[in-house]
Design a protein around this motif. Structure first.
Motif, PDB file in Angstrom:
ATOM      1  N   LEU A 290       0.927  -1.110   0.058  1.00  0.00           N
ATOM      2  CA  LEU A 290       0.131   0.081  -0.246  1.00  0.00           C
ATOM      3  C   LEU A 290       0.898   1.139   0.106  1.00  0.00           C
ATOM      4  O   LEU A 290       0.671   2.157  -0.743  1.00  0.00           O
ATOM      5  CB  LEU A 290      -0.833  -0.076   1.258  1.00  0.00           C
ATOM      6  N   ASP A 291       2.087   1.218   0.728  1.00  0.00           N
ATOM      7  CA  ASP A 291       2.855   2.390   0.783  1.00  0.00           C
ATOM      8  C   ASP A 291       3.574   2.566  -0.656  1.00  0.00           C
ATOM      9  O   ASP A 291       3.623   3.897  -0.994  1.00  0.00           O
ATOM     10  CB  ASP A 291       4.010   2.138   1.877  1.00  0.00           C
ATOM     11  N   LEU A 292       3.932   1.446  -1.324  1.00  0.00           N
ATOM     12  CA  LEU A 292       4.176   1.778  -2.517  1.00  0.00           C
ATOM     13  C   LEU A 292       3.455   2.197  -3.667  1.00  0.00           C
ATOM     14  O   LEU A 292       3.613   3.026  -4.344  1.00  0.00           O
ATOM     15  CB  LEU A 292       4.773   0.344  -3.258  1.00  0.00           C
ATOM     16  N   LYS A 293       2.113   1.766  -3.593  1.00  0.00           N
ATOM     17  CA  LYS A 293       1.065   2.389  -4.147  1.00  0.00           C
ATOM     18  C   LYS A 293       0.864   3.924  -3.864  1.00  0.00           C
ATOM     19  O   LYS A 293       0.631   4.596  -4.877  1.00  0.00           O
ATOM     20  CB  LYS A 293      -0.363   1.769  -3.797  1.00  0.00           C
ATOM     21  N   TYR A 294       1.016   4.351  -2.660  1.00  0.00           N
ATOM     22  CA  TYR A 294       0.882   5.964  -2.204  1.00  0.00           C
ATOM     23  C   TYR A 294       2.024   6.632  -3.164  1.00  0.00           C
ATOM     24  O   TYR A 294       1.662   7.658  -3.544  1.00  0.00           O
ATOM     25  CB  TYR A 294       0.945   6.148  -0.627  1.00  0.00           C
ATOM     26  N   VAL A 295       3.075   6.027  -2.998  1.00  0.00           N
ATOM     27  CA  VAL A 295       4.333   6.607  -3.717  1.00  0.00           C
ATOM     28  C   VAL A 295       4.097   6.871  -5.203  1.00  0.00           C
ATOM     29  O   VAL A 295       4.349   7.916  -5.882  1.00  0.00           O
ATOM     30  CB  VAL A 295       5.750   5.913  -3.510  1.00  0.00           C
ATOM     31  N   LEU A 296       3.446   5.835  -5.884  1.00  0.00           N
ATOM     32  CA  LEU A 296       3.380   5.771  -7.222  1.00  0.00           C
ATOM     33  C   LEU A 296       1.975   6.522  -7.844  1.00  0.00           C
ATOM     34  O   LEU A 296       1.830   6.425  -9.071  1.00  0.00           O
ATOM     35  CB  LEU A 296       3.257   4.502  -7.908  1.00  0.00           C
TER      36      LEU A 296
END
Length: 1382
Positions: free
Chosen positions: A417-423
């Motif tokens: 989910l954090d990676l999704k926030y970044v992208l």
């Protein structure tokens, strides 16, 4: 109040330099109000997100800001907050337009550039604030992170230390409320109400003192709590803390809350607190107060965490300058913070790691952290570090996960989910540093996908059904979590040409590593059809390992489409490794995956259980298909567009295991003639259908931007058209069937009005979208997102619509958009030699339909493919320019007959033959449409100036071939006529011969027919097979030998009395479904006598079965393994299951139906005692009652004799002699049990289970009530079935569903056979009582009134213990011939 007056009040005076009542308003007045709202949401507070203007779904407004903004008139989404977030009003990076509400917009005109908020404070106030904030913040941090339980820090230690302690109980997410309450009652000797209060406070605040006193007193409570909660899981955390430490920590929390309220008066005070918090200490890195708090997060209790998280949000996250500095500190500590969260057991919302959503979703911060801190690589590597369980090839392995590993896996998913926030926000401008760091992160992402490529491989189960379902959910959970991340990675790559080219190269390199010489160690083989040859590997999906997880292949497919969509492939071909691509390597694994789906549909993988069925379901499901099924189709399209279509088709035939059928002349005819291979023929037919469907998809699915010349709007339109082709749908139903993007949007609203009418709801019901009539022409019967059920419904609906409009019912393929240049060569697959061979072969099977195994579905797909090819050629001719020659010449190729030596007719000739075939009535309209379109295309080609020169030759050849075809058809028709005449003559001769041999019988039949013709004219016709006579002259039913197959070992066995027991999985339960008196229940099960069922049926015992058969020993072994597995699970935090193994419950190994026992499979009693069946001299009712009464008297005398003293035995014997016993009756005879030991054991097992469940008592096979419960269960189950049939308006003696029929047959035979394992005297005693209820006698006076007895239960029980016979003897009373009368 005391703390405010004594401690906090003087500090406020010191900070303001005057009375705070005057000082704070002055600070507030001098402060410039912030343009950020920053309202921190409480749990359950409503939040609003604009679907049109929000940069991502995490951008939300509080109610006040929303109502005062322009977004109230837009499309918006309303949710409730989980607590912890804050309002994004005023954040220009969060909104595409309208970032300010009316309240905060007033301040925007004054803000031209960001100024230092400290200019509004005097130097004196700044100095005092620094001083007081530094001391207070440091004190609070040190005391909250203090780990010793009995002593304070040296500078806070008191001279005199009292012996007063608290027993402090801490919250965890492992133990339940009930466990904590029960433990506290035992440990601190409190009431349940007090224990509930303690538990509630612990859950809310994270800790609570449960005992106060000296150290020994508190330590005693701690030991009891630890001992009572450590049996199955880790114990509750309990500390004995000195009262002074607890007091200081409570004051520390008060201080943090005080600091949060003070900085609200001035942005200058907020800036000072941020500086104090982020200032490095003397210990260097991670020594700032903020770092210390974050790194101690998992050691703090819930209340402390909430307080300092709120302080961070109101200070660091509200100051734009220090928000960046805090983001850097957060990123540097990211790996440590996530590791602490994963090992902790508190929910994500109580972890400092949850602040990632406030940082990573800010586009400028996210890109800064990617560039400066390499954030993408850090997140991905941290994630992979927690998934260390790999197989020999380095792939993730979830099969043997312990409960702890499964727990960690659930928590570590938050990193995705954090990676999704970044992208989530794509960059509009790229710097060299951003490119470099993104590509480094892309490398790390490819390593993650590499570990997923080929994970969870499966092998087809042959011989016996798989015993335990393998773990599959974890892999698909990971895939679903990554779906949007993979899409966003592709979006980032598409936004920059350089990045796209480099990402494509890297992905291709990793894919080649994964394949590693994709031959799998097999020797190459050569395939040849129609003069074309290709070399490939020997690989069978049905024999080798195959995986459904291929994320690297699918990512490369997505990037390849982007090369086409962005035109990079045409602009910079020299920078791309397209010449290095190996098309067979690209298509190999996606093709295997699609073949696996086809074989599952063909029923070849049934023994692999439901885990595989579920995987195939999710593979096609709307949640996963965009990055799974859809990308496999794209990858095959990519491969086909780069290789000879003949080569591709031969490889595909090999993978589908159909090569032999299409490459060998007349192989299909020989194969279909082997009757023993009916299942294999059916499987091959299904595989051919699936292969043709795949070819249709490869040519027809060109609505993805980059594959076909379409845009995203066209794609969503097509999805909606095909969903509404099934039936009209409500808005919610339509949204669920469409894929969502990363912003939870489907794009439906922008196109729905163009393709559908909205039909308003009436007084009840829902509004529905109906497809516009003009959109029906875009319907494709073989749309690739249809499930098989949806395809069938859509076909039926569209044909019905055509019939209503008085049109022919053909469903021709729609006109398709042209392919993009990179995929343009794909259409040649339709006119390739191998494709024409496949089409011709199947059409030949249909023409000679009696000689081959084929299906109409197969033919329908071939007709669809021919239609697609004609449409394609028509478009080519319409769009051709003068300087180009049309190379797509499908019409010419299907007009040519086959070459020698076969000389098969042309495809066109076979279509004309099939047009008049009576057995293809449903396809006539489609064949007519094809021939009509063929003629139209032919005329277009004749009038086209760019037609190939060879057309005239083709026409001549076509005409001559038609003459040959007509002559051939005439010759075959004559042969068929002569053959029919010969067969009819043979049948006539056989009939005459039969009549000569059976003249008498034939004459009787004629007379009977003549005498009954008048009656039959007015009577319903009933088949003789349905008529069965009962009674003395009853029909002798020939029982066929019964062969059954065990679902566990797949061994076939005949049902015999002496063989090993076969059993049905069954579920016995107490039932009140037929009760007429719900208030009545069994008060004392131990003393309850169930012999007579009351007519109110207040409580019965119902038996049901799924009908699946096993060997008794196979079932026992399976049940033992289930129990062993459950015991292992018990030792490691097992999750709740749907069945209770300790109570004997299990799931049927095949259908997973809940069961708790097994019913033995038995032969009918008449088969076992066939030699005793003699129905002559049937007595009347009076004789029968007299005989039964004599037998009962004899039994009673015998029982008295057994219980009387020795000196009375002679007298009893004399009385016995005086009795008039029926001929051959021996009351003291004990029969021989006809059943094998295995069957007897199962009879006892089911009988005991019925007794245990029906009475809710402990099992006791010696209890005299066991046979009664068995008979009662049989009667109650029959009554339940009768009621079901009545409610469904079905006949009582009509055919039952297989499941009910098997259950009822087995249950009645069991009830009739249970006497063989019961005590004979007990069963005889029950019969005597039952008989006395109908025919009263002096021996049984305390029996219920006949009006208080359910007659069906009485009848059923009597029937299972008695049977009409020449001597009228009950089943439990025996003749001298040593066999029961049955």
């Amino acid at each position: 109040m005391l703390a405010q007056h004594v401690l906090l009040g003087p500090m406020e005076w010191y900070l303001c330099g005057e009375d705070p009542a005057f000082g704070f308003p002055k600070l507030e007045q001098a402060n410039k109000p912030s343009h950020l709202c920053g309202r921190v949401f409480k749990v359950g507070e409503p939040t609003y997100s604009c679907r049109d203007c929000a940069v991502d779904p995490t951008c939300v407004l509080c109610m006040e800001c929303f109502l005062g903004s322009i977004h109230r008139d837009h499309r918006y989404r309303m949710t409730t907050s989980g607590g912890g977030g804050f309002c994004d009003c005023g954040d220009t990076e969060a909104w595409k337009e309208g970032p300010y509400c009316q309240k905060h917009e007033l301040n925007t005109s004054e803000i031209e550039e960001e100024e230092d908020p400290l200019v509004h404070l005097s130097e004196d106030v700044i100095a005092r604030t620094y001083n007081i904030f530094a001391i207070m913040f440091r004190y609070a941090v040190e005391i909250l992170t203090w780990e010793k339980e009995s002593e304070l820090p040296a500078d806070l230690e008191m001279v005199e230390k009292s012996d007063t302690y608290y027993c402090m109980l801490f919250n965890d997410e492992v133990h339940t409320y009930e466990q904590v309450i029960y433990t506290l009652q035992k440990a601190v000797n409190c009431t349940q109400k007090e224990a509930i209060g303690f538990a509630t406070t612990v859950d809310r605040d994270g800790r609570r003192s449960v005992r106060y006193g000296d150290f020994q007193y508190c330590e005693q409570a701690k030991s009891v709590i630890v001992r009572n909660t450590s049996r199955q899981t880790k114990p509750l955390k309990v500390q004995v803390m000195h009262s002074s430490i607890v007091a200081h920590q409570n004051f520390g929390l008060k201080l943090l809350s005080w600091l949060g309220s003070i900085i609200g008066y001035s942005d200058g005070l907020r800036r000072i607190l941020c500086q104090v918090g982020l200032q490095e200490g003397p210990d260097g890195e991670n020594s700032s107060l903020v770092d210390r708090l974050m790194l101690s997060d998992s050691k703090l209790w819930k209340g402390a965490r909430s307080v300092y998280h709120q302080l961070f949000m109101s200070s660091l996250l509200m100051d734009l300058k220090y928000k960046k500095l805090f983001a850097v500190r957060f990123a540097k500590n990211y790996e440590r913070l996530q590791s602490d969260y994963v090992t902790d057991d508190h929910d994500r919302e109580f972890s400092v790691a949850d602040l990632s959503v406030q940082i990573f979703t800010v586009p400028s911060l996210a890109r800064m952290l990617i560039t400066e801190e390499n954030l993408m690589s850090i997140i991905i590597k941290t994630f992979m570090d927690h998934l260390r369980h790999r197989d020999a090839h380095g792939r993730f392995q979830f099969e043997r996960y312990t409960a702890l590993q499964a727990f960690k896996f659930r928590r570590v998913q938050s990193l995705i989910l954090d990676l999704k926030y970044v992208l989530i926000s794509k960059p509009t401008e790229w710097s060299d540093e951003l490119r470099q760091k993104f590509l480094e992160g892309f490398d790390a992402f490819l390593e993650l996908l590499k570990c997923m490529q080929g994970m969870d491989p499966i092998t087809r189960q042959v011989g016996q059904h798989i015993e335990m379902e393998p773990e599959w959910e974890a892999a698909f959970t990971l895939q679903m979590k990554l779906t949007h991340v993979i899409s966003m990675m592709q979006d980032w790559c598409a936004s920059d040409e350089k990045v796209l080219i480099e990402a494509y190269k890297k992905c291709l390199a990793v894919l080649m590593q994964c394949h590693g010489g994709y031959t799998d160690g097999e020797q190459p083989i050569t395939l040849s059809i129609c003069g074309h040859s290709v070399e490939t590997i020997r690989y069978c999906v049905s024999q080798e390992k195959v995986s459904i997880h291929l994320p690297v292949s699918r990512l490369l497919a997505g990037l390849h489409v982007l090369l086409s969509k962005s035109e990079v492939a045409y602009k910079f071909p020299e920078l791309l490794p397209l010449s290095e691509l190996s098309p067979p390597m690209l298509i190999e694994h996606p093709l295997r995956c699609l073949v696996l789906c086809a074989q599952v549909h063909a029923g070849m993988w049934r023994r692999n259980g439901f885990s595989l069925v579920n995987q195939i379901y999710y593979y096609h499901n709307v949640k996963c298909r965009r990055e799974m099924f859809d990308k496999d189709i794209v990858m095959l399209q990519t491969g086909v567009s780069m290789m000879d279509p003949n080569h591709f088709l031969m490889i595909m035939l090999s993978r589908f295991e159909l090569y032999q059928i299409f490459s060998t002349p007349d192989y299909g005819k020989r194969f279909s003639s082997e009757i023993t291979h009916k299942d294999v023929v059916q499987q091959n037919n299904t595989l051919i259908e699936e292969m043709l469907y795949l070819i249709i998809m490869l040519v027809g699915e060109r609505f993805s931007p980059g594959v076909g010349q379409v845009n995203a709007t066209d794609e969503i339109k097509r999805e909606i058209i095909h969903q509404l082709s099934i039936k009209p749908m409500a808005h919610s139903e339509l949204v669920k069937s469409l894929p969502e993007d990363e912003n939870k949007e489907t794009g439906m609203e922008s196109v729905i009005e163009a393709v559908a009418h909205f039909k308003k709801p009436g007084l009840t019901g829902r509004g529905m979208y109906e497809l516009k009539p003009e959109c029906a022409k875009e319907f494709n019967l073989y749309f690739y997102h249809f499930s098989r059920a949806e395809q069938s419904k859509a076909e039926e609906a569209q044909r019905k619509l055509k019939r209503q409009n008085r049109e022919d019912t053909a469903l021709p393929p729609p006109v398709l958009p042209p392919f993009c240049p990179l995929f343009a060569s794909l259409v040649n697959i339709l006119q390739s030699d191998v494709m024409l061979c496949i089409m011709g072969t199947i059409l030949q099977w249909a023409v000679e339909h009696n000689g081959y195994a084929w299906s109409e579905s197969m033919l329908q797909r071939v007709l669809h493919l021919i239609g697609m090819a004609l449409q394609e050629e028509k478009q080519h001719l319409e769009n051709v320019t003068e300087e180009h020659v049309v190379t797509f010449t499908f019409t010419q190729k299907i007009s040519k007959p086959g070459e020698a030596p076969k000389n098969s007719p042309s495809i066109l000739a076979m279509l004309e033959t099939l047009q008049n075939a009576p057995y293809l009535e449903v396809h006539k309209d489609m064949i007519r449409w094809i021939l009509k379109t063929f003629n139209a295309v032919k005329k277009m080609r004749e009038s086209s100036p760019t037609s190939p020169v060879a057309e005239t030759e083709g026409t001549i050849m076509e005409e001559s071939s038609r003459d040959k075809d007509k002559a051939e058809r005439k010759r075959k028709a004559e042969i068929a006529r002569l053959r029919r005449e010969k067969i009819m003559a043979q049948m006539s001769e056989m009939q005459r011969h039969f009549i000569d041999e059976n003249k008498e019988l034939f004459q009787q039949t004629l007379e009977l027919d003549a005498s009954t013709s008048a009656v039959l004219d007015n009577s319903p016709v009933v088949s003789d097979m349905t008529l069965t006579a009962l009674g003395p002259t009853q029909t002798q039913v020939p029982e066929q030998r019964q062969f059954v197959t065990c679902i566990l070992c797949q061994e076939e066995q005949e049902v015999k009395v002496e063989s090993r027991a076969m059993v049905l999985a069954a579920f016995v339960q107490r039932s009140t479904v037929l009760s007429k008196n719900r208030s009545k229940f069994i008060q004392d099960p131990e003393k309850y006598d169930p012999l007579f069922m009351h007519p109110d049926l207040s409580c019965g015992t119902h038996t049901s079965s799924c009908g699946h058969i096993m060997h008794a020993h196979c079932w026992q072994r399976y049940f033992d393994s289930v129990q062993a597995k459950e015991q292992r699970r018990q030792q490691r935090l097992r999750l709740h299951t749907s069945y209770d193994v300790e109570n004997g419950e299990f799931l049927c190994p095949l259908c997973e139906c809940l069961s708790n026992t097994v019913i033995p499979l038995l032969l009918p009693p008449r088969n076992i005692f066939n030699n005793r069946l003699n129905f002559s001299e049937q007595p009347n009712l009076t004789q029968w009652i007299r005989t039964i009464s004599q037998q009962i008297k004899a039994l009673q005398f015998l029982r008295k004799e057994e219980s009387s003293p020795n000196n009375a035995s002679t007298k009893n014997s004399e009385n016995m002699d005086e009795l008039q016993l029926p001929e051959g009756f021996r009351p003291d005879f004990h029969p021989k049990n006809p059943y094998s030991e295995s069957i007897k054991e199962m009879l006892t097992t089911f009988g005991t289970a019925t007794y245990k469940v029906g009475l809710k008592v402990h099992p006791n096979e010696e209890d005299p009530r066991v046979p009664i419960m068995c008979w009662g269960s049989c009667a109650y189950t029959i009554q339940s079935i009768e009621r079901i049939l009545s409610d469904e308006d079905k006949p009582l003696f009509g055919p039952l569903p297989c499941r009910l029929d098997d259950c009822l047959r087995s249950l009645t035979r069991f009830a009739a056979a249970h006497w063989t394992v019961a005590s004979l005297s007990v069963v005889q005693g029950h019969f005597c009582k039952l008989f006395a209820s109908l025919v009263p006698n002096d021996s049984h006076e305390e029996l219920p009134c006949i009006l208080d007895i359910d007659m069906f239960h009485l009848l059923d029980t009597e029937c299972t213990t008695t049977s009409s016979s020449p001597k009228c003897c009950p089943l439990i009373l025996w003749t001298s011939d040593s066999a029961p009368l049955s």
